[in-house]
Design a protein around this motif. Structure first.
Motif, PDB file in Angstrom:
ATOM      1  N   THR A 205      -7.469 -23.021  20.780  1.00  0.00           N
ATOM      2  CA  THR A 205      -8.485 -21.996  21.011  1.00  0.00           C
ATOM      3  C   THR A 205      -9.835 -22.596  21.369  1.00  0.00           C
ATOM      4  OG1 THR A 205      -7.384 -20.397  19.574  1.00  0.00           O
ATOM      5  CG2 THR A 205      -9.756 -20.114  19.909  1.00  0.00           C
ATOM      6  N   GLU A 206     -10.181 -23.725  20.761  1.00  0.00           N
ATOM      7  CA  GLU A 206     -11.505 -24.338  20.849  1.00  0.00           C
ATOM      8  C   GLU A 206     -12.597 -23.370  20.386  1.00  0.00           C
ATOM      9  OE1 GLU A 206     -13.893 -27.571  23.584  1.00  0.00           O
ATOM     10  OE2 GLU A 206     -12.920 -25.887  24.588  1.00  0.00           O
ATOM     11  N   TRP A 207     -12.330 -22.741  19.229  1.00  0.00           N
ATOM     12  CA  TRP A 207     -13.364 -21.965  18.547  1.00  0.00           C
ATOM     13  C   TRP A 207     -14.547 -22.883  18.271  1.00  0.00           C
ATOM     14  CZ3 TRP A 207     -16.157 -22.181  14.111  1.00  0.00           C
ATOM     15  CH2 TRP A 207     -16.748 -21.004  13.666  1.00  0.00           C
ATOM     16  N   PRO A 208     -15.798 -22.426  18.373  1.00  0.00           N
ATOM     17  CA  PRO A 208     -16.266 -21.058  18.579  1.00  0.00           C
ATOM     18  C   PRO A 208     -16.477 -20.675  20.042  1.00  0.00           C
ATOM     19  CG  PRO A 208     -18.118 -22.449  18.040  1.00  0.00           C
ATOM     20  CD  PRO A 208     -16.911 -23.332  17.992  1.00  0.00           C
ATOM     21  N   GLY A 209     -16.102 -21.526  20.975  1.00  0.00           N
ATOM     22  CA  GLY A 209     -16.248 -21.159  22.378  1.00  0.00           C
ATOM     23  C   GLY A 209     -15.297 -20.063  22.810  1.00  0.00           C
ATOM     24  N   HIS A 210     -14.225 -19.866  22.079  1.00  0.00           N
ATOM     25  CA  HIS A 210     -13.245 -18.828  22.371  1.00  0.00           C
ATOM     26  C   HIS A 210     -12.795 -18.286  21.027  1.00  0.00           C
ATOM     27  CE1 HIS A 210     -10.669 -16.646  25.035  1.00  0.00           C
ATOM     28  NE2 HIS A 210      -9.548 -17.218  24.629  1.00  0.00           N
ATOM     29  N   ASP A 211     -11.915 -17.296  21.033  1.00  0.00           N
ATOM     30  CA  ASP A 211     -11.497 -16.695  19.765  1.00  0.00           C
ATOM     31  C   ASP A 211      -9.981 -16.654  19.677  1.00  0.00           C
ATOM     32  OD1 ASP A 211     -11.780 -15.588  17.268  1.00  0.00           O
ATOM     33  OD2 ASP A 211     -13.147 -14.012  17.916  1.00  0.00           O
ATOM     34  N   PHE A 212      -9.486 -16.725  18.431  1.00  0.00           N
ATOM     35  CA  PHE A 212      -8.054 -16.867  18.188  1.00  0.00           C
ATOM     36  C   PHE A 212      -7.252 -15.666  18.661  1.00  0.00           C
ATOM     37  CE2 PHE A 212     -10.303 -19.388  15.014  1.00  0.00           C
ATOM     38  CZ  PHE A 212      -9.692 -20.624  15.158  1.00  0.00           C
ATOM     39  N   ASP A 213      -7.783 -14.473  18.458  1.00  0.00           N
ATOM     40  CA  ASP A 213      -7.016 -13.295  18.870  1.00  0.00           C
ATOM     41  C   ASP A 213      -6.883 -13.239  20.390  1.00  0.00           C
ATOM     42  OD1 ASP A 213      -9.713 -12.776  19.217  1.00  0.00           O
ATOM     43  OD2 ASP A 213      -9.669 -10.776  18.305  1.00  0.00           O
TER      44      ASP A 213
ATOM     45  N   ASP B 211     -20.796 -22.805   8.363  1.00  0.00           N
ATOM     46  CA  ASP B 211     -20.183 -21.882   7.405  1.00  0.00           C
ATOM     47  C   ASP B 211     -18.689 -21.810   7.686  1.00  0.00           C
ATOM     48  OD1 ASP B 211     -19.420 -19.898   5.698  1.00  0.00           O
ATOM     49  OD2 ASP B 211     -20.505 -18.290   6.716  1.00  0.00           O
ATOM     50  N   PRO B 212     -17.860 -22.451   6.870  1.00  0.00           N
ATOM     51  CA  PRO B 212     -16.420 -22.404   7.134  1.00  0.00           C
ATOM     52  C   PRO B 212     -15.838 -21.003   7.057  1.00  0.00           C
ATOM     53  CG  PRO B 212     -16.869 -23.364   4.983  1.00  0.00           C
ATOM     54  CD  PRO B 212     -18.182 -23.242   5.682  1.00  0.00           C
ATOM     55  N   ASN B 213     -16.514 -20.113   6.339  1.00  0.00           N
ATOM     56  CA  ASN B 213     -15.991 -18.753   6.239  1.00  0.00           C
ATOM     57  C   ASN B 213     -16.002 -18.037   7.590  1.00  0.00           C
ATOM     58  OD1 ASN B 213     -15.414 -18.726   3.450  1.00  0.00           O
ATOM     59  ND2 ASN B 213     -17.584 -18.483   2.998  1.00  0.00           N
ATOM     60  N   ALA B 214     -16.957 -18.390   8.453  1.00  0.00           N
ATOM     61  CA  ALA B 214     -16.982 -17.778   9.784  1.00  0.00           C
ATOM     62  C   ALA B 214     -15.721 -18.133  10.561  1.00  0.00           C
ATOM     63  CB  ALA B 214     -18.220 -18.240  10.536  1.00  0.00           C
ATOM     64  N   LEU B 215     -15.269 -19.379  10.432  1.00  0.00           N
ATOM     65  CA  LEU B 215     -14.042 -19.814  11.080  1.00  0.00           C
ATOM     66  C   LEU B 215     -12.822 -19.201  10.407  1.00  0.00           C
ATOM     67  CD1 LEU B 215     -12.260 -21.556  12.896  1.00  0.00           C
ATOM     68  CD2 LEU B 215     -12.898 -23.541  11.534  1.00  0.00           C
ATOM     69  N   LEU B 216     -12.800 -19.211   9.092  1.00  0.00           N
ATOM     70  CA  LEU B 216     -11.652 -18.664   8.359  1.00  0.00           C
ATOM     71  C   LEU B 216     -11.480 -17.168   8.619  1.00  0.00           C
ATOM     72  CD1 LEU B 216     -12.169 -20.570   5.006  1.00  0.00           C
ATOM     73  CD2 LEU B 216     -10.237 -20.850   6.577  1.00  0.00           C
ATOM     74  N   GLU B 217     -12.585 -16.453   8.727  1.00  0.00           N
ATOM     75  CA  GLU B 217     -12.494 -15.011   9.003  1.00  0.00           C
ATOM     76  C   GLU B 217     -11.856 -14.743  10.350  1.00  0.00           C
ATOM     77  OE1 GLU B 217     -16.447 -13.571   8.628  1.00  0.00           O
ATOM     78  OE2 GLU B 217     -16.500 -13.773   6.427  1.00  0.00           O
ATOM     79  N   ARG B 218     -12.204 -15.529  11.367  1.00  0.00           N
ATOM     80  CA  ARG B 218     -11.610 -15.330  12.685  1.00  0.00           C
ATOM     81  C   ARG B 218     -10.146 -15.760  12.703  1.00  0.00           C
ATOM     82  NH1 ARG B 218     -12.919 -11.472  14.062  1.00  0.00           N
ATOM     83  NH2 ARG B 218     -11.827 -11.906  16.020  1.00  0.00           N
ATOM     84  N   MET B 219      -9.810 -16.803  11.969  1.00  0.00           N
ATOM     85  CA  MET B 219      -8.403 -17.179  11.833  1.00  0.00           C
ATOM     86  C   MET B 219      -7.610 -16.055  11.178  1.00  0.00           C
ATOM     87  SD  MET B 219      -8.928 -21.136  10.591  1.00  0.00           S
ATOM     88  CE  MET B 219      -7.196 -21.341  10.067  1.00  0.00           C
ATOM     89  N   ASP B 220      -8.131 -15.510  10.093  1.00  0.00           N
ATOM     90  CA  ASP B 220      -7.424 -14.443   9.376  1.00  0.00           C
ATOM     91  C   ASP B 220      -7.254 -13.209  10.248  1.00  0.00           C
ATOM     92  OD1 ASP B 220      -7.251 -16.061   7.147  1.00  0.00           O
ATOM     93  OD2 ASP B 220      -8.980 -15.158   6.130  1.00  0.00           O
ATOM     94  N   ALA B 221      -8.267 -12.901  11.054  1.00  0.00           N
ATOM     95  CA  ALA B 221      -8.187 -11.722  11.919  1.00  0.00           C
ATOM     96  C   ALA B 221      -7.065 -11.843  12.932  1.00  0.00           C
ATOM     97  CB  ALA B 221      -9.519 -11.508  12.631  1.00  0.00           C
ATOM     98  N   ALA B 222      -6.698 -13.084  13.282  1.00  0.00           N
ATOM     99  CA  ALA B 222      -5.638 -13.306  14.270  1.00  0.00           C
ATOM    100  C   ALA B 222      -4.359 -13.830  13.628  1.00  0.00           C
ATOM    101  CB  ALA B 222      -6.118 -14.291  15.331  1.00  0.00           C
ATOM    102  N   ASP B 223      -4.288 -13.801  12.283  1.00  0.00           N
ATOM    103  CA  ASP B 223      -3.106 -14.280  11.550  1.00  0.00           C
ATOM    104  C   ASP B 223      -2.793 -15.740  11.843  1.00  0.00           C
ATOM    105  OD1 ASP B 223      -2.631 -11.781  10.305  1.00  0.00           O
ATOM    106  OD2 ASP B 223      -1.591 -11.062  12.096  1.00  0.00           O
ATOM    107  N   VAL B 224      -3.838 -16.548  11.990  1.00  0.00           N
ATOM    108  CA  VAL B 224      -3.668 -17.989  12.184  1.00  0.00           C
ATOM    109  C   VAL B 224      -3.676 -18.661  10.815  1.00  0.00           C
ATOM    110  CG1 VAL B 224      -4.710 -20.075  13.139  1.00  0.00           C
ATOM    111  CG2 VAL B 224      -4.698 -17.962  14.471  1.00  0.00           C
TER     112      VAL B 224
END
Length: 255
Positions: free
Chosen positions: A214-222, A35-48
């Motif tokens: 970051t190497e998401w999903p092993g870590h998070d952007f924020d 689900d690309p939205n899971a990645l995009l949501e975490r990027m958006d939360a950290a202003d990436v």
């Protein structure tokens, strides 16, 4: 722009406990499409703004990465993969470059080669130079790809920007800093590194050779941005690490 240099997007997980999270003896959970939205949501939360995506080396899914980037070209840029020993490796590099990939991820440990093997790696780097691809080497304290071995190949191909993922953590960080300091086309990414290692690299190299990964999903952007913020207090220097350097390597003039 905030541009992240290293993340994974795995679609086919197979039977691996490592990839599925299954306990020993359990059947893997049913396949759930990425689900690309899971990645995009975490990027958006950290202003990436943009993030590199590649598949894990356990399964090389170049077509999946090409499709993912094609659907979100303003948010993702892709790195493909090959096994350098495969007969079609050079043809696959040409194919993924033609499909818009911006780099090549190499994983010597999982794919069974020493990175100082000129006969194997020189043709790969020559192909990357021809097609304008960056190279990222998974170097998480791996005997197959010590920073000195990566330098041995990279120094002969100065037109190919080469990223030592994880700064060679844990035990190879000092060597990774050393080779990045003396080899113009070597860069260090921050994923899976300690705060102290980012500080150490910044003191030795300044901001120009360090890339936020970051190497998401092993870590998070924020969390990665927080780590870099604690290690690099100067705003202009931090802006280079968090995107300016990668924008330059990708040729994103507007960034």
């Amino acid at each position: 722009m905030i541009i992240d240099a290293y993340n994974t997007a795995q679609n086919e997980r197979g039977r691996s406990d490592y990839l599925t999270g299954a306990r020993p003896g359990e059947a893997p959970p049913p396949h759930v499409p990425f689900d690309p939205n899971a990645l995009l949501e975490r990027m958006d939360a950290a202003d990436v703004d943009m993030a590199m995506v590649c598949s894990l080396a356990q399964r090389m899914e170049n077509d999946f990465i090409i499709e993912l980037v094609g659907k979100h070209p303003d948010r993702f840029f892709g790195f493909g993969q090959v096994r350098p020993s495969d007969d079609d490796a050079l043809a696959e590099i040409a194919r993924i470059a033609g499909a818009g990939m911006r780099g090549l991820k190499l994983h010597p440990t999982l794919h069974g080669y020493q990175f100082s093997d000129h006969g194997l790696l020189d043709p790969v780097f020559e192909a990357c130079a021809e097609h304008g691809l960056l190279v990222l080497v998974n170097a998480l304290d791996d005997a197959f790809c010590s920073p000195l071995a990566i330098e041995e190949i990279a120094k002969g191909h100065p037109g190919v920007p080469t990223i030592i993922a994880h700064m060679g953590a844990v035990w190879n960080v000092l060597d990774a800093i050393l080779v990045a300091e003396r080899t113009s086309n070597l860069y260090l990414d921050t994923s899976a590194t300690l705060l102290a290692d980012v500080r150490r690299a910044y003191r030795r190299l300044g901001p120009d050779k360090i890339l936020m990964g970051t190497e998401w999903p092993g870590h998070d952007f924020d969390l990665e941005r927080m780590k870099i913020g604690k290690a690099i207090l100067d705003d202009a220097d931090r802006a280079l690490v968090e995107g300016g350097n990668m924008a330059r390597l990708l040729g994103l003039a507007d960034a």
